[in-house]
Scaffold this motif. Sequence first.
Motif, PDB file in Angstrom:
ATOM      1  N   ASP A 281      90.114  36.569   1.569  1.00  0.00           N
ATOM      2  CA  ASP A 281      90.057  38.015   1.234  1.00  0.00           C
ATOM      3  C   ASP A 281      91.325  38.335   0.674  1.00  0.00           C
ATOM      4  N   LEU A 282      90.962  38.512  -0.564  1.00  0.00           N
ATOM      5  CA  LEU A 282      92.071  38.869  -1.702  1.00  0.00           C
ATOM      6  C   LEU A 282      91.893  40.130  -2.333  1.00  0.00           C
ATOM      7  N   ARG A 283      91.344  41.163  -1.610  1.00  0.00           N
ATOM      8  CA  ARG A 283      91.121  42.358  -2.204  1.00  0.00           C
ATOM      9  C   ARG A 283      92.287  43.032  -3.017  1.00  0.00           C
TER      10      ARG A 283
ATOM     11  N   GLU B 156     100.478  28.630   0.392  1.00  0.00           N
ATOM     12  CA  GLU B 156     101.722  29.843  -0.086  1.00  0.00           C
ATOM     13  C   GLU B 156     101.121  31.088  -0.412  1.00  0.00           C
ATOM     14  N   LEU B 157     100.194  31.147  -1.288  1.00  0.00           N
ATOM     15  CA  LEU B 157      99.658  32.332  -1.831  1.00  0.00           C
ATOM     16  C   LEU B 157      99.063  33.083  -0.664  1.00  0.00           C
ATOM     17  N   LEU B 158      98.240  32.575   0.140  1.00  0.00           N
ATOM     18  CA  LEU B 158      97.664  33.246   1.373  1.00  0.00           C
ATOM     19  C   LEU B 158      98.839  33.846   2.280  1.00  0.00           C
ATOM     20  N   ARG B 159      99.959  32.980   2.291  1.00  0.00           N
ATOM     21  CA  ARG B 159     100.810  33.506   3.411  1.00  0.00           C
ATOM     22  C   ARG B 159     101.453  34.622   2.662  1.00  0.00           C
ATOM     23  N   LYS B 160     101.785  34.972   1.469  1.00  0.00           N
ATOM     24  CA  LYS B 160     102.688  35.855   0.748  1.00  0.00           C
ATOM     25  C   LYS B 160     101.537  37.152   0.802  1.00  0.00           C
ATOM     26  N   TYR B 161     100.189  36.847   0.539  1.00  0.00           N
ATOM     27  CA  TYR B 161      99.293  37.877   0.361  1.00  0.00           C
ATOM     28  C   TYR B 161      99.295  38.435   1.664  1.00  0.00           C
ATOM     29  N   ALA B 162      99.134  37.690   2.617  1.00  0.00           N
ATOM     30  CA  ALA B 162      99.028  38.292   4.400  1.00  0.00           C
ATOM     31  C   ALA B 162     100.279  39.205   4.504  1.00  0.00           C
ATOM     32  N   SER B 163     101.648  38.887   3.890  1.00  0.00           N
ATOM     33  CA  SER B 163     102.609  39.737   4.028  1.00  0.00           C
ATOM     34  C   SER B 163     102.776  41.072   3.115  1.00  0.00           C
ATOM     35  N   GLY B 164     101.833  41.229   2.416  1.00  0.00           N
ATOM     36  CA  GLY B 164     101.739  42.264   1.597  1.00  0.00           C
ATOM     37  C   GLY B 164     101.674  42.227   0.163  1.00  0.00           C
ATOM     38  N   GLU B 165     102.200  40.753  -0.427  1.00  0.00           N
ATOM     39  CA  GLU B 165     102.382  40.600  -1.780  1.00  0.00           C
ATOM     40  C   GLU B 165     101.116  40.774  -2.629  1.00  0.00           C
ATOM     41  N   ARG B 166     101.022  41.193  -3.549  1.00  0.00           N
ATOM     42  CA  ARG B 166      99.704  41.276  -4.547  1.00  0.00           C
ATOM     43  C   ARG B 166      99.870  40.730  -5.868  1.00  0.00           C
ATOM     44  N   ASP B 167     101.190  40.608  -6.346  1.00  0.00           N
ATOM     45  CA  ASP B 167     101.195  40.357  -7.758  1.00  0.00           C
ATOM     46  C   ASP B 167     101.550  38.981  -7.736  1.00  0.00           C
ATOM     47  N   PHE B 168     100.637  38.031  -8.405  1.00  0.00           N
ATOM     48  CA  PHE B 168     100.693  36.715  -8.560  1.00  0.00           C
ATOM     49  C   PHE B 168     100.464  36.539 -10.032  1.00  0.00           C
TER      50      PHE B 168
END
Length: 155
Positions: free
Chosen positions: A35-37, A9-21
Amino acid sequence: MGRRERAQELLRKYASGERDFTSINLEGACLREADLRGIILNDAYLRGVNLERANLSDASLRGAGLEKASFQNADLSRANLSNTLIRQADLRGADLSDANFSESCIIETDLREVNFSRTNLSQVEWSDIDTSDAIFYETTMPDGRVRNLNCSNEE
């Protein structure tokens, strides 16, 4: 939600542009080679997380709990790790250049072969650590002095 689902889920949201977790619980998750730059994991619970060979450059992990986490050979350059608790973690070979660890607590952690170039370790409390073959170049040490030690050669 299980460990695998949380990581996916984190990887999916990150790929869609979300950065704040901020404050996410990723206990035991496997994010190896991710890749979580620029990700923001402030106050995150990362106990037992596997981030080996992950790219976390420019990330913010301020206040995170990194107990028993693996960051072996990870890129944490320019990351903010201030006020973190790092206990029984593996950071062997990690790139921590230009990172900020100020006011963190590092206990029983493997820091062999870590690149601490220009890293801020001011006011860090550390004990039972191994920094064999670590690179300290223009590194601000816990006592505030700047250290230049590269491959066991004092400059």
